[in-house]
Design a protein around this motif. Sequence first.
Motif, PDB file in Angstrom:
ATOM      1  N   ASN A 215      29.241  51.013  39.743  1.00  0.00           N
ATOM      2  CA  ASN A 215      30.753  51.211  40.108  1.00  0.00           C
ATOM      3  C   ASN A 215      31.266  52.214  39.795  1.00  0.00           C
ATOM      4  O   ASN A 215      30.775  53.430  39.315  1.00  0.00           O
ATOM      5  CB  ASN A 215      31.547  50.063  39.686  1.00  0.00           C
ATOM      6  CG  ASN A 215      31.672  49.996  37.978  1.00  0.00           C
ATOM      7  OD1 ASN A 215      32.186  50.993  37.561  1.00  0.00           O
ATOM      8  ND2 ASN A 215      30.951  48.943  37.561  1.00  0.00           N
ATOM      9  N   TYR A 216      32.704  52.574  40.277  1.00  0.00           N
ATOM     10  CA  TYR A 216      33.216  54.080  40.114  1.00  0.00           C
ATOM     11  C   TYR A 216      33.750  54.369  38.634  1.00  0.00           C
ATOM     12  O   TYR A 216      34.521  55.222  38.483  1.00  0.00           O
ATOM     13  CB  TYR A 216      34.242  54.083  41.236  1.00  0.00           C
ATOM     14  CG  TYR A 216      33.809  54.019  42.539  1.00  0.00           C
ATOM     15  CD1 TYR A 216      33.060  54.878  43.076  1.00  0.00           C
ATOM     16  CD2 TYR A 216      34.198  52.850  43.087  1.00  0.00           C
ATOM     17  CE1 TYR A 216      32.653  55.012  44.578  1.00  0.00           C
ATOM     18  CE2 TYR A 216      33.688  52.816  44.644  1.00  0.00           C
ATOM     19  CZ  TYR A 216      33.009  53.850  45.214  1.00  0.00           C
ATOM     20  OH  TYR A 216      32.664  53.904  46.460  1.00  0.00           O
ATOM     21  N   SER A 217      33.586  53.579  37.839  1.00  0.00           N
ATOM     22  CA  SER A 217      34.456  53.868  36.259  1.00  0.00           C
ATOM     23  C   SER A 217      33.758  55.094  35.842  1.00  0.00           C
ATOM     24  O   SER A 217      32.483  55.195  35.676  1.00  0.00           O
ATOM     25  CB  SER A 217      34.083  52.599  35.265  1.00  0.00           C
ATOM     26  OG  SER A 217      34.396  52.948  34.225  1.00  0.00           O
ATOM     27  N   ASN A 311      25.312  38.102  35.808  1.00  0.00           N
ATOM     28  CA  ASN A 311      25.113  38.898  34.547  1.00  0.00           C
ATOM     29  C   ASN A 311      25.734  38.054  33.421  1.00  0.00           C
ATOM     30  O   ASN A 311      27.070  37.378  33.960  1.00  0.00           O
ATOM     31  CB  ASN A 311      25.858  40.258  34.622  1.00  0.00           C
ATOM     32  CG  ASN A 311      24.705  41.472  34.788  1.00  0.00           C
ATOM     33  OD1 ASN A 311      23.542  41.369  34.509  1.00  0.00           O
ATOM     34  ND2 ASN A 311      24.963  42.450  35.257  1.00  0.00           N
ATOM     35  N   PRO A 312      25.820  38.291  32.221  1.00  0.00           N
ATOM     36  CA  PRO A 312      26.516  37.497  31.148  1.00  0.00           C
ATOM     37  C   PRO A 312      28.019  37.984  31.354  1.00  0.00           C
ATOM     38  O   PRO A 312      28.249  39.304  31.802  1.00  0.00           O
ATOM     39  CB  PRO A 312      25.926  37.891  29.748  1.00  0.00           C
ATOM     40  CG  PRO A 312      25.054  38.942  30.109  1.00  0.00           C
ATOM     41  CD  PRO A 312      24.749  39.102  31.565  1.00  0.00           C
ATOM     42  N   ASP A 313      29.104  37.240  31.110  1.00  0.00           N
ATOM     43  CA  ASP A 313      30.153  37.739  31.153  1.00  0.00           C
ATOM     44  C   ASP A 313      30.543  37.917  29.397  1.00  0.00           C
ATOM     45  O   ASP A 313      30.683  37.077  28.665  1.00  0.00           O
ATOM     46  CB  ASP A 313      31.606  36.487  31.435  1.00  0.00           C
ATOM     47  CG  ASP A 313      32.797  36.885  31.308  1.00  0.00           C
ATOM     48  OD1 ASP A 313      32.993  38.030  30.717  1.00  0.00           O
ATOM     49  OD2 ASP A 313      33.631  36.592  32.253  1.00  0.00           O
ATOM     50  N   ILE A 314      30.479  39.225  29.264  1.00  0.00           N
ATOM     51  CA  ILE A 314      30.647  39.842  27.968  1.00  0.00           C
ATOM     52  C   ILE A 314      31.891  39.415  27.067  1.00  0.00           C
ATOM     53  O   ILE A 314      31.901  38.613  26.053  1.00  0.00           O
ATOM     54  CB  ILE A 314      30.268  41.311  27.790  1.00  0.00           C
ATOM     55  CG1 ILE A 314      29.259  41.925  28.612  1.00  0.00           C
ATOM     56  CG2 ILE A 314      30.354  41.676  26.251  1.00  0.00           C
ATOM     57  CD1 ILE A 314      29.113  43.145  28.681  1.00  0.00           C
ATOM     58  N   ALA A 315      32.986  39.654  27.700  1.00  0.00           N
ATOM     59  CA  ALA A 315      34.263  39.231  27.093  1.00  0.00           C
ATOM     60  C   ALA A 315      34.413  37.859  26.904  1.00  0.00           C
ATOM     61  O   ALA A 315      35.013  37.329  25.936  1.00  0.00           O
ATOM     62  CB  ALA A 315      35.385  39.569  28.026  1.00  0.00           C
ATOM     63  N   PHE A 331      40.691  43.787  30.083  1.00  0.00           N
ATOM     64  CA  PHE A 331      41.287  44.247  31.186  1.00  0.00           C
ATOM     65  C   PHE A 331      41.057  43.346  32.308  1.00  0.00           C
ATOM     66  O   PHE A 331      40.237  42.528  32.309  1.00  0.00           O
ATOM     67  CB  PHE A 331      40.401  45.659  31.602  1.00  0.00           C
ATOM     68  CG  PHE A 331      41.110  47.000  30.673  1.00  0.00           C
ATOM     69  CD1 PHE A 331      41.125  47.178  29.366  1.00  0.00           C
ATOM     70  CD2 PHE A 331      41.763  47.776  31.307  1.00  0.00           C
ATOM     71  CE1 PHE A 331      41.698  48.403  28.740  1.00  0.00           C
ATOM     72  CE2 PHE A 331      42.304  48.952  30.734  1.00  0.00           C
ATOM     73  CZ  PHE A 331      42.337  48.907  29.319  1.00  0.00           C
ATOM     74  N   ALA A 332      41.887  43.496  33.363  1.00  0.00           N
ATOM     75  CA  ALA A 332      41.693  42.922  34.626  1.00  0.00           C
ATOM     76  C   ALA A 332      41.901  44.169  35.835  1.00  0.00           C
ATOM     77  O   ALA A 332      42.804  44.759  35.921  1.00  0.00           O
ATOM     78  CB  ALA A 332      42.743  41.760  34.731  1.00  0.00           C
ATOM     79  N   LEU A 333      40.945  44.333  36.550  1.00  0.00           N
ATOM     80  CA  LEU A 333      40.896  45.167  37.621  1.00  0.00           C
ATOM     81  C   LEU A 333      41.070  44.281  38.847  1.00  0.00           C
ATOM     82  O   LEU A 333      40.156  43.710  39.182  1.00  0.00           O
ATOM     83  CB  LEU A 333      39.748  46.148  37.555  1.00  0.00           C
ATOM     84  CG  LEU A 333      39.547  47.100  38.934  1.00  0.00           C
ATOM     85  CD1 LEU A 333      40.730  48.134  38.731  1.00  0.00           C
ATOM     86  CD2 LEU A 333      38.477  47.785  38.795  1.00  0.00           C
ATOM     87  N   GLU A 334      42.246  44.300  39.756  1.00  0.00           N
ATOM     88  CA  GLU A 334      42.651  43.484  40.626  1.00  0.00           C
ATOM     89  C   GLU A 334      43.043  44.379  41.959  1.00  0.00           C
ATOM     90  O   GLU A 334      43.309  45.426  41.981  1.00  0.00           O
ATOM     91  CB  GLU A 334      43.784  42.448  40.359  1.00  0.00           C
ATOM     92  CG  GLU A 334      43.425  41.863  39.061  1.00  0.00           C
ATOM     93  CD  GLU A 334      42.362  40.767  38.967  1.00  0.00           C
ATOM     94  OE1 GLU A 334      42.053  40.385  40.245  1.00  0.00           O
ATOM     95  OE2 GLU A 334      41.895  40.505  37.911  1.00  0.00           O
TER      96      GLU A 334
END
Length: 409
Positions: A215-217, A311-315, A331-334
């Motif tokens: 992704n673009y991060s 994938n596992p949800d790390i958080a 964080f939440a990217l919406e």
Amino acid sequence: MANFLQGKHIVLGVTGGIAAYKAAVLTRLLVKAGAEVQPVMTAAAKEFITPLTLSTLSGKPVISEFFTRNTGEWHSHVDLGLWADAMVVAPATACTIGKMAGGVADNMLVTTYLSAKAPVFVCPAMDLDMMAHPSTVANLRRLESYGNIIIDAAEGELASHLTGKGRMAEPEDIVKTLERYFRNAQCPSPLSGRKVMITAGPTREKIDPVRYISNYSTGKMGYALADELAARGADVIVVSGPVSVKPTQPGVKVVGVESALEMAEKSRELFPQCDVAVMCAAVADYRPAAPSATKIKREGNEPPQLQLVENPDIARSLGEMKQDDQLLVGFALETDHENENARKKMQRKKLDMVVLNSLRDAGAGFGTDTNKVTILTRKDNVSHEFPLKSKAEVAGDIADLIELLYCNE
Ligand code: PMT
């Protein structure tokens, strides 16, 4: 905001490198911030910038010899060392760094350094090969071991026209480091000495040896947080996907990972020793089920079908592991139904706080130097909305709320 440099006595040691011209800007900024600046120059520094420039900007005669030749007036390095609230050596050449590390007190600058009781900030500046030489590296480590603070050189074009690490830190950044130092000394953060883990950047999920899903991060937001929390005295470790940004604060540790599985493994390993974890990484939710060991060829008429697995949800897994004295920030990217989705994520992942950013806001989210966030907290169900700011400033707002939550735990 309080001005932590007001009235502070700063001895500014200037040595003989091309970056000496930046000492003029540094003097100006420090004086503007209310500090008293006493420049001390080596003989070589005077070949690069005139004492008149620094004495005019600081309002004090520059000291460079042990005594004034025509009057015989003695300049006491001991008094100067005791007068200083901080000593800054900018630029610090390889030669002066070596003398400081070895205690070679053959000039006013090094004798003042040896007499200084105050914190000493060293801003190296030199050509890339000198910077990378084991002698310079070892001398800087030695200065660190004496408790001196190294404000690391940056990468970029150098006076030699070569490109690499060796540019002196910008005067604005040196002033910020000093401000933070004095702020921490006067009002220590509750995060001081606490262990903080931050996930940052994207993950890469291999399709074959040459392709991946990502992704673009860029890591800018996560690293800005790492710098901010480290500046408040926290012991910060970043679990980072592949990015080109680097921490600017000394002491920030970085563990590089590539895939979500690697990030999950490292985060779960580190989390039990942490007081706070901030999940800023943009983790791929899916990965190819069976990455090919060899490059997928363009054969046949049908494009290959990519089978994905979760994938596992790390958080979420850290939320399950979390102890009462630990703080977990997500964080939440919406892109839609922002508040509702962020709140659901906070509940589902057992986050204490969630930083919402929306791709519908210009200047927010991936890649930009700015962000616009709303921070939601679980305990008191409060929502704090902030305007568009630089990611460094957003990191400051997040850190303020982490401090508040941490104090109220
Ligand atoms: O890196 P920059 O270019 O500066 O961009 C910053 C950013 C946009 C990446 C950052 O501000 C941000 O929003 N990070 C979280 C991105 C994200 O993946 O959000 P999400 O809503 O999909 O995930 C919610 C939370 O769960 C996040 O804390 C995320 O790190 C975490 N997560 C998500 C999926 C997963 N498998 N494991 C996780 O831990």
